[in-house]
Design a protein around this motif. Structure first.
Motif, PDB file in Angstrom:
ATOM      1  N   LEU A 140      -8.035   5.705   5.546  1.00 18.85           N
ATOM      2  CA  LEU A 140      -7.169   5.456   3.901  1.00 18.85           C
ATOM      3  C   LEU A 140      -6.633   6.424   4.091  1.00 18.85           C
ATOM      4  O   LEU A 140      -7.284   7.763   3.455  1.00 18.85           O
ATOM      5  CB  LEU A 140      -8.239   5.956   3.176  1.00 18.85           C
ATOM      6  CG  LEU A 140      -8.719   3.649   3.710  1.00 18.85           C
ATOM      7  CD1 LEU A 140      -9.911   3.429   2.100  1.00 18.85           C
ATOM      8  CD2 LEU A 140      -8.022   2.988   3.704  1.00 18.85           C
ATOM      9  N   GLY A 141      -5.491   7.754   4.752  1.00 16.67           N
ATOM     10  CA  GLY A 141      -4.817   8.725   4.959  1.00 16.67           C
ATOM     11  C   GLY A 141      -5.519   9.739   5.088  1.00 16.67           C
ATOM     12  O   GLY A 141      -5.757   9.695   6.378  1.00 16.67           O
ATOM     13  N   ARG A 207      -8.728   2.671  -7.266  1.00 14.64           N
ATOM     14  CA  ARG A 207      -8.112   3.226  -6.746  1.00 14.64           C
ATOM     15  C   ARG A 207      -7.603   4.892  -7.351  1.00 14.64           C
ATOM     16  O   ARG A 207      -7.498   6.014  -6.042  1.00 14.64           O
ATOM     17  CB  ARG A 207      -6.562   2.723  -7.674  1.00 14.64           C
ATOM     18  CG  ARG A 207      -5.998   1.641  -6.827  1.00 14.64           C
ATOM     19  CD  ARG A 207      -4.583   0.869  -7.191  1.00 14.64           C
ATOM     20  NE  ARG A 207      -4.215  -0.059  -6.551  1.00 14.64           N
ATOM     21  CZ  ARG A 207      -3.234  -1.812  -6.862  1.00 14.64           C
ATOM     22  NH1 ARG A 207      -3.401  -1.209  -7.937  1.00 14.64           N
ATOM     23  NH2 ARG A 207      -2.959  -1.809  -6.165  1.00 14.64           N
ATOM     24  N   ARG A 208      -8.160   5.302  -7.853  1.00 14.85           N
ATOM     25  CA  ARG A 208      -8.397   6.288  -8.639  1.00 14.85           C
ATOM     26  C   ARG A 208      -9.193   7.197  -7.371  1.00 14.85           C
ATOM     27  O   ARG A 208      -8.999   8.736  -7.515  1.00 14.85           O
ATOM     28  CB  ARG A 208      -9.355   6.996  -9.899  1.00 14.85           C
ATOM     29  CG  ARG A 208      -8.852   6.194 -10.651  1.00 14.85           C
ATOM     30  CD  ARG A 208      -8.379   6.949 -11.873  1.00 14.85           C
ATOM     31  NE  ARG A 208      -8.869   5.829 -13.353  1.00 14.85           N
ATOM     32  CZ  ARG A 208      -9.396   4.693 -14.380  1.00 14.85           C
ATOM     33  NH1 ARG A 208     -11.107   5.086 -14.005  1.00 14.85           N
ATOM     34  NH2 ARG A 208      -8.874   4.169 -15.547  1.00 14.85           N
ATOM     35  N   GLU A 211      -6.272   6.871  -4.022  1.00 13.44           N
ATOM     36  CA  GLU A 211      -5.165   7.023  -3.759  1.00 13.44           C
ATOM     37  C   GLU A 211      -4.824   7.984  -4.467  1.00 13.44           C
ATOM     38  O   GLU A 211      -5.410   9.164  -4.752  1.00 13.44           O
ATOM     39  CB  GLU A 211      -4.293   6.010  -4.264  1.00 13.44           C
ATOM     40  CG  GLU A 211      -4.605   4.423  -4.160  1.00 13.44           C
ATOM     41  CD  GLU A 211      -4.236   4.174  -2.738  1.00 13.44           C
ATOM     42  OE1 GLU A 211      -3.274   4.349  -2.187  1.00 13.44           O
ATOM     43  OE2 GLU A 211      -4.342   2.501  -2.730  1.00 13.44           O
ATOM     44  N   ASP A 213      -1.966   8.722  -5.821  1.00 10.75           N
ATOM     45  CA  ASP A 213      -1.228   8.975  -6.876  1.00 10.75           C
ATOM     46  C   ASP A 213      -1.794   7.441  -7.259  1.00 10.75           C
ATOM     47  O   ASP A 213      -1.149   5.983  -6.231  1.00 10.75           O
ATOM     48  CB  ASP A 213       0.346   8.733  -6.399  1.00 10.75           C
ATOM     49  CG  ASP A 213       0.872   7.984  -7.936  1.00 10.75           C
ATOM     50  OD1 ASP A 213       0.546   8.045  -8.881  1.00 10.75           O
ATOM     51  OD2 ASP A 213       2.311   8.043  -7.860  1.00 10.75           O
ATOM     52  N   PRO A 214      -2.629   7.017  -8.108  1.00  4.55           N
ATOM     53  CA  PRO A 214      -2.807   5.749  -8.164  1.00  4.55           C
ATOM     54  C   PRO A 214      -1.606   4.294  -8.621  1.00  4.55           C
ATOM     55  O   PRO A 214      -1.905   3.498  -8.510  1.00  4.55           O
ATOM     56  CB  PRO A 214      -3.963   5.759  -9.406  1.00  4.55           C
ATOM     57  CG  PRO A 214      -4.533   7.114  -8.665  1.00  4.55           C
ATOM     58  CD  PRO A 214      -2.985   7.634  -8.263  1.00  4.55           C
ATOM     59  N   GLU A 216       1.170   4.851  -7.173  1.00  5.04           N
ATOM     60  CA  GLU A 216       1.692   4.259  -6.539  1.00  5.04           C
ATOM     61  C   GLU A 216       0.861   3.998  -5.331  1.00  5.04           C
ATOM     62  O   GLU A 216       1.239   5.069  -4.185  1.00  5.04           O
ATOM     63  CB  GLU A 216       3.188   5.501  -6.184  1.00  5.04           C
ATOM     64  CG  GLU A 216       4.210   5.427  -7.427  1.00  5.04           C
ATOM     65  CD  GLU A 216       4.692   4.153  -7.046  1.00  5.04           C
ATOM     66  OE1 GLU A 216       5.239   3.362  -6.453  1.00  5.04           O
ATOM     67  OE2 GLU A 216       5.869   4.066  -8.416  1.00  5.04           O
ATOM     68  N   PRO A 217       0.361   3.196  -5.326  1.00  2.02           N
ATOM     69  CA  PRO A 217      -0.635   2.488  -4.366  1.00  2.02           C
ATOM     70  C   PRO A 217      -0.228   2.809  -2.717  1.00  2.02           C
ATOM     71  O   PRO A 217       1.040   1.743  -2.520  1.00  2.02           O
ATOM     72  CB  PRO A 217      -1.488   1.569  -4.327  1.00  2.02           C
ATOM     73  CG  PRO A 217      -0.480   1.047  -5.199  1.00  2.02           C
ATOM     74  CD  PRO A 217      -0.135   1.984  -6.170  1.00  2.02           C
ATOM     75  N   ARG A 218      -0.768   3.406  -1.861  1.00  2.00           N
ATOM     76  CA  ARG A 218      -0.114   3.242  -0.467  1.00  2.00           C
ATOM     77  C   ARG A 218      -1.454   2.440   0.451  1.00  2.00           C
ATOM     78  O   ARG A 218      -0.849   1.534   1.479  1.00  2.00           O
ATOM     79  CB  ARG A 218      -0.081   4.600   0.659  1.00  2.00           C
ATOM     80  CG  ARG A 218       0.252   5.937  -0.390  1.00  2.00           C
ATOM     81  CD  ARG A 218       0.666   6.873   0.816  1.00  2.00           C
ATOM     82  NE  ARG A 218       0.597   6.309   2.251  1.00  2.00           N
ATOM     83  CZ  ARG A 218       0.471   7.042   3.705  1.00  2.00           C
ATOM     84  NH1 ARG A 218      -0.300   8.375   2.799  1.00  2.00           N
ATOM     85  NH2 ARG A 218      -0.518   7.188   4.295  1.00  2.00           N
ATOM     86  N   PHE A 219      -2.681   2.331   0.047  1.00  2.00           N
ATOM     87  CA  PHE A 219      -3.305   1.030   0.692  1.00  2.00           C
ATOM     88  C   PHE A 219      -3.897   0.520  -0.010  1.00  2.00           C
ATOM     89  O   PHE A 219      -3.976  -1.284   1.038  1.00  2.00           O
ATOM     90  CB  PHE A 219      -5.117   2.197   0.963  1.00  2.00           C
ATOM     91  CG  PHE A 219      -4.216   3.660   1.868  1.00  2.00           C
ATOM     92  CD1 PHE A 219      -3.398   3.554   2.351  1.00  2.00           C
ATOM     93  CD2 PHE A 219      -4.120   4.893   1.110  1.00  2.00           C
ATOM     94  CE1 PHE A 219      -2.697   5.110   3.382  1.00  2.00           C
ATOM     95  CE2 PHE A 219      -4.246   5.668   1.516  1.00  2.00           C
ATOM     96  CZ  PHE A 219      -3.766   5.375   2.601  1.00  2.00           C
ATOM     97  N   HIS A 221      -2.675  -2.428  -2.161  1.00  2.03           N
ATOM     98  CA  HIS A 221      -1.694  -3.019  -2.688  1.00  2.03           C
ATOM     99  C   HIS A 221      -2.099  -4.400  -4.197  1.00  2.03           C
ATOM    100  O   HIS A 221      -3.233  -5.424  -3.579  1.00  2.03           O
ATOM    101  CB  HIS A 221      -0.826  -3.531  -1.908  1.00  2.03           C
ATOM    102  CG  HIS A 221      -0.093  -2.388  -1.546  1.00  2.03           C
ATOM    103  ND1 HIS A 221       1.186  -1.702  -0.804  1.00  2.03           N
ATOM    104  CD2 HIS A 221      -0.204  -2.149  -0.421  1.00  2.03           C
ATOM    105  CE1 HIS A 221       0.935  -0.394  -0.213  1.00  2.03           C
ATOM    106  NE2 HIS A 221       0.043  -0.947   0.674  1.00  2.03           N
TER     107      HIS A 221
END
Length: 234
Positions: A140-141, A207-208, A211, A213-214, A216-219, A221
């Motif tokens: 995840l990133g 998400r916190r 991510e 930036d929670p 603007e989630p990348r993973f 959605h």
């Protein structure tokens, strides 16, 4: 006998209820300590590592919600089951927002309490990754989720996940790329009656941690009117 024997701390200002719960849970095979308020609870938590905390919401002085929030801020990840006489959806959501893993309204059947405790303990216990999960950690990133250990590793070290967060991420990872409805997620979390907003709160908390930036989630959605989907990747 309990399916899993555990060390449980019951925190309630009602001495009669404390005694009843201590006796019942002991009969279920657990080792049970009790506290009458947040101050006694803190002392017990400092002295011993518990597998589960059962907190009454409405206590004089520091409430169960405030105690749960403080424990989470201090890094305590012990699962928390909230007990309250207020069972409205907004009250349940408040419990999850303050760090609870489950929520049970009073009055309750002791058998339901026992079932919920077993569910929380199973969810929190280390276990092998389901067969459908991809082999090895999932990227995840800059972070990697290890389902076997229920750990989230990254450049800043290993980040702890609560039982609810680990169950949520595992459920999403098992069906990565597929949309899971809020109802499916609630079942995976072992709280099918918690309500959609409670699932949203758990997603926000997760998400916190995964991510950058929670907002603007990348993973993880949101799929409007459908649910959530995890899309892992670099």
């Amino acid at each position: 006998m309990a399916e899993t024997s555990a060390d449980i701390l019951v925190v309630d200002d009602d001495a009669r209820l404390r005694a009843l719960l201590q006796r019942f849970l002991t009969e279920q095979g657990h080792r049970v300590a009790v506290a009458g308020d947040a101050t006694e609870a803190r002392a017990a938590i400092e002295a011993m590592a518990f597998d589960l905390l059962v907190l009454d919401v409405m206590m004089p002085g520091e409430t169960g919600l405030q105690l749960a929030e403080h424990l989470r801020r201090e890094g305590h990840e012990t699962p928390i089951l909230m007990l309250t006489a207020r069972g409205a959806p907004d009250d349940r959501v408040a419990g999850f927002e303050h760090g609870a893993d489950d929520y049970l309204a009073k009055p309750f059947d002791p058998r339901e309490l026992a079932l919920r405790i077993r569910t929380i303990l199973r969810r929190a216990a280390p276990r092998a990754a389901p067969a459908a999960l991809p082999e090895g950690p999932m990227q995840l990133g800059q972070r990697w989720f290890d389902a076997e250990r229920c750990e989230l590793r990254g450049p800043d070290g290993t980040q702890r996940l609560t039982g609810g967060e680990a169950a949520l991420l595992t459920a999403l990872a098992r069906r990565a790329g597929e949309v899971l409805s809020r109802e499916e997620i609630a079942v995976a979390l072992g709280t099918p009656d918690a309500g959609e907003r409670s699932v949203d709160v758990q997603v926000t908390r997760l998400r916190r941690k995964i991510e950058v930036d929670p907002r603007e989630p990348r993973f993880l959605h949101t799929i409007r009117h459908k649910g959530y989907v995890l899309r892992p990747g670099p």
